[in-house]
Motif scaffolding. Structure first.
Motif, PDB file in Angstrom:
ATOM      1  N   SER A   1      38.651  42.636  50.478  1.00  0.00           N
ATOM      2  CA  SER A   1      37.759  41.563  50.064  1.00  0.00           C
ATOM      3  C   SER A   1      36.393  42.284  49.290  1.00  0.00           C
ATOM      4  O   SER A   1      35.885  41.409  48.758  1.00  0.00           O
ATOM      5  CB  SER A   1      37.169  41.114  51.418  1.00  0.00           C
ATOM      6  OG  SER A   1      36.682  42.156  52.374  1.00  0.00           O
ATOM      7  N   LEU A   2      36.123  43.494  49.581  1.00  0.00           N
ATOM      8  CA  LEU A   2      34.692  43.843  48.715  1.00  0.00           C
ATOM      9  C   LEU A   2      34.911  43.983  47.393  1.00  0.00           C
ATOM     10  O   LEU A   2      34.063  43.468  46.605  1.00  0.00           O
ATOM     11  CB  LEU A   2      34.321  45.371  49.323  1.00  0.00           C
ATOM     12  CG  LEU A   2      33.241  45.618  48.696  1.00  0.00           C
ATOM     13  CD1 LEU A   2      31.898  44.957  49.182  1.00  0.00           C
ATOM     14  CD2 LEU A   2      32.803  47.007  49.449  1.00  0.00           C
ATOM     15  N   PRO A   3      36.189  44.558  46.899  1.00  0.00           N
ATOM     16  CA  PRO A   3      36.369  44.414  45.597  1.00  0.00           C
ATOM     17  C   PRO A   3      36.189  42.988  44.797  1.00  0.00           C
ATOM     18  O   PRO A   3      35.725  42.690  43.804  1.00  0.00           O
ATOM     19  CB  PRO A   3      37.729  45.046  45.163  1.00  0.00           C
ATOM     20  CG  PRO A   3      37.950  45.925  46.415  1.00  0.00           C
ATOM     21  CD  PRO A   3      37.340  45.344  47.559  1.00  0.00           C
ATOM     22  N   SER A   4      36.890  42.117  45.670  1.00  0.00           N
ATOM     23  CA  SER A   4      36.831  40.645  45.228  1.00  0.00           C
ATOM     24  C   SER A   4      35.349  40.072  44.981  1.00  0.00           C
ATOM     25  O   SER A   4      34.816  39.294  44.210  1.00  0.00           O
ATOM     26  CB  SER A   4      37.469  39.764  46.013  1.00  0.00           C
ATOM     27  OG  SER A   4      37.506  38.123  45.642  1.00  0.00           O
ATOM     28  N   LEU A   5      34.494  40.396  46.065  1.00  0.00           N
ATOM     29  CA  LEU A   5      33.058  39.834  46.161  1.00  0.00           C
ATOM     30  C   LEU A   5      32.351  40.524  45.030  1.00  0.00           C
ATOM     31  O   LEU A   5      31.502  40.091  44.380  1.00  0.00           O
ATOM     32  CB  LEU A   5      32.493  40.417  47.381  1.00  0.00           C
ATOM     33  CG  LEU A   5      31.205  40.068  47.851  1.00  0.00           C
ATOM     34  CD1 LEU A   5      30.827  38.692  47.631  1.00  0.00           C
ATOM     35  CD2 LEU A   5      30.616  40.454  49.094  1.00  0.00           C
ATOM     36  N   LEU A   6      32.432  41.910  44.808  1.00  0.00           N
ATOM     37  CA  LEU A   6      31.817  42.571  43.747  1.00  0.00           C
ATOM     38  C   LEU A   6      32.094  41.961  42.340  1.00  0.00           C
ATOM     39  O   LEU A   6      31.250  42.193  41.451  1.00  0.00           O
ATOM     40  CB  LEU A   6      31.833  44.211  43.657  1.00  0.00           C
ATOM     41  CG  LEU A   6      31.310  44.899  44.968  1.00  0.00           C
ATOM     42  CD1 LEU A   6      31.811  46.172  45.260  1.00  0.00           C
ATOM     43  CD2 LEU A   6      29.910  44.709  45.130  1.00  0.00           C
ATOM     44  N   ALA A   7      33.350  41.524  42.284  1.00  0.00           N
ATOM     45  CA  ALA A   7      33.852  41.210  40.906  1.00  0.00           C
ATOM     46  C   ALA A   7      33.285  39.833  40.867  1.00  0.00           C
ATOM     47  O   ALA A   7      33.147  39.223  39.458  1.00  0.00           O
ATOM     48  CB  ALA A   7      35.118  41.229  40.803  1.00  0.00           C
TER      49      ALA A   7
ATOM     50  N   MET B   1      32.050  52.522  43.692  1.00  0.00           N
ATOM     51  CA  MET B   1      31.247  51.539  43.046  1.00  0.00           C
ATOM     52  C   MET B   1      30.083  52.259  42.358  1.00  0.00           C
ATOM     53  O   MET B   1      29.949  53.505  42.549  1.00  0.00           O
ATOM     54  CB  MET B   1      30.560  50.373  44.144  1.00  0.00           C
ATOM     55  CG  MET B   1      29.854  50.915  45.261  1.00  0.00           C
ATOM     56  SD  MET B   1      29.145  49.799  46.165  1.00  0.00           S
ATOM     57  CE  MET B   1      30.501  49.668  47.427  1.00  0.00           C
ATOM     58  N   THR B   2      29.276  51.602  41.368  1.00  0.00           N
ATOM     59  CA  THR B   2      28.125  52.242  40.699  1.00  0.00           C
ATOM     60  C   THR B   2      27.141  52.512  41.751  1.00  0.00           C
ATOM     61  O   THR B   2      26.973  51.932  42.935  1.00  0.00           O
ATOM     62  CB  THR B   2      27.661  51.376  39.547  1.00  0.00           C
ATOM     63  OG1 THR B   2      27.101  50.390  40.112  1.00  0.00           O
ATOM     64  CG2 THR B   2      28.771  51.009  38.551  1.00  0.00           C
TER      65      THR B   2
END
Length: 307
Positions: free
Chosen positions: A246-252, A284-285
Motif C-alpha cells: 500500500s505505501l508504494p501506491s500511496l507515494l506514487a 524513499m527519499t
C-alpha cells in the motif's frame, strides 16, 4: 526510530464518553485501555512529538440531539489536553452534523474559544455524504477559516457482510465514497482553503483512482485527468497503510507533501510497530521520509508544530 513525528490519526477515549457509548450500545470493540498518561507514554515510545487527536468515530452515528452536547464534551476534553500539554497534543474538534446550525456554533467555539487545529467529520452522516447540499454552510465556514478537515469512516449503510467487521473493509469503501462525493459535487474546487485528510491512506483511492475516474456519468464535465488530479490533492495518512503493497501506491499517487503519519492509536496498538518499522526501512527519499514524519504536518498546522 525517528524522533519528532507528528501523528494526525490519533484517537482519544475520554472515560465518561466511552462509558456513555457503552450505555448506548455503540461501543462493541475489544476493550481498549486509554488515559492521557498512557497516551503520553505511547508518544515517547514511538518517537512521536505531537499528536493531533480526535474522538473515536463510533459516537458520530448518533442523532443530532444526542451528538451536539457530546461533541462539546469531547471538544472541551481535548482542548484541555492541548492546554495541559501544548507541545504534545493538538485536536480536531468534533462537529455535530447533521445539525448544521449546531455544527456552525461548534466551529465558532472550537476555533475562537478552544483553539482547535481542525475539525473531524465522519465520511457519511446517516447515509448522507459530505457533498450533501445541506452541508454547504459548514464548508463555507471551514473555507473561511482555512480549516483542516479530518474525515474518518464510520462504515457504509446497510447490513454488514457476515463475519466481516465494518472496519475491515467497509471503512475503506466509505472513505472512497466520500472522496468521490467531494469531487463530483465540486466541493474540492469551490472550497480550496479546506484541506481534507482521508484516513487510512484514502482507502483504495490511490490504487483505483484512474479506474474510478473513467465513469462520465459520475463526473459531469470533468475529464479523467481532472478527476485524478483532484483526488491526488487530498491529504492521506499512513494509519494501517505503511505496508509493502500500500505505501508504494500511496507515494506514487499523492501529491508531494500530502502524506502524513498516522498511528490509529489506541485501536491499532498491536499493529503500530509493524507499520512504523516499514516506514523506517522503506526505500524513499529523505524529503519523502521527513515529510511523512513531520514536515508535511508542520505545513498544515504551523500554529501547533514549531521548528
Amino acid at each position: 526510530m525517528p524522533e519528532g513525528r507528528v501523528d494526525t490519526h490519533h484517537h482519544v477515549l475520554p472515560p465518561a464518553y466511552r462509558n456513555w457509548l457503552i450505555e448506548k450500545g455503540l461501543y462493541k470493540a475489544r476493550p481498549v485501555p486509554w488515559s492521557v498518561p498512557r497516551t503520553v507514554r505511547m508518544l515517547d515510545d514511538h518517537g512521536i512529538r505531537t499528536a493531533i487527536v480526535s474522538t473515536a468515530p463510533i459516537g458520530l452515528r448518533l442523532d443530532a440531539e444526542d451528538l451536539a452536547p457530546k461533541a462539546r464534551e469531547v471538544n472541551e476534553f481535548t482542548a484541555e489536553m492541548a492546554k495541559d500539554y501544548p507541545d504534545r497534543f493538538g485536536f480536531f474538534a468534533t462537529l455535530p452534523l447533521p445539525d448544521v446550525d449546531a455544527a456552525l456554533e461548534e466551529i465558532r467555539v472550537a476555533y475562537d474559544e478552544f483553539g482547535a487545529d481542525g475539525v473531524l467529520l465522519p465520511t457519511n452522516v446517516h447515509g448522507r455524504y459530505l457533498g450533501d447540499p445541506d452541508f454547504e454552510p459548514v464548508f463555507e465556514e471551514l473555507d473561511r477559516r482555512n480549516a483542516v478537515l479530518f474525515t474518518h469512516p464510520t462504515g457504509v449503510g446497510g447490513t454488514p457482510a457476515p463475519g466481516i467487521p465494518s472496519y475491515v473493509a467497509d471503512y475503506l469503501l466509505d472513505t472512497v465514497r466520500t472522496a468521490i462525493d467531494l469531487v463530483r459535487t465540486g466541493r474540492t474546487v469551490k472550497y480550496p482553503n479546506v484541506r481534507v485528510i482521508l484516513s487510512h491512506g484514502g482507502g483504495f483511492v490511490p490504487f483505483a483512482a484512474h479506474r474510478m475516474a473513467t465513469a462520465p456519468a459520475t463526473w459531469g464535465d470533468l475529464s479523467t485527468a481532472e478527476v485524478v488530479e483532484q483526488m491526488r490533492s487530498f491529504y492521506f495518512d499512513t494509519a494501517l497503510t505503511a505496508s509493502p503493497s500500500s505505501l508504494p501506491s500511496l507515494l506514487a499517487f499523492a501529491k508531494p507533501g500530502h502524506v502524513l503519519y498516522g498511528s490509529d492509536w489506541p485501536f491499532a496498538e498491536e499493529e503500530i510497530p509493524y507499520y512504523n518499522d516499514f516506514l523506517d526501512t522503506h526505500d524513499m527519499t529523505t524529503e519523502q521520509r521527513d515529510g511523512i514524519n513531520h514536515a508535511n504536518a508542520q505545513a498544515l498546522f504551523p500554529g501547533r508544530i514549531k521548528d
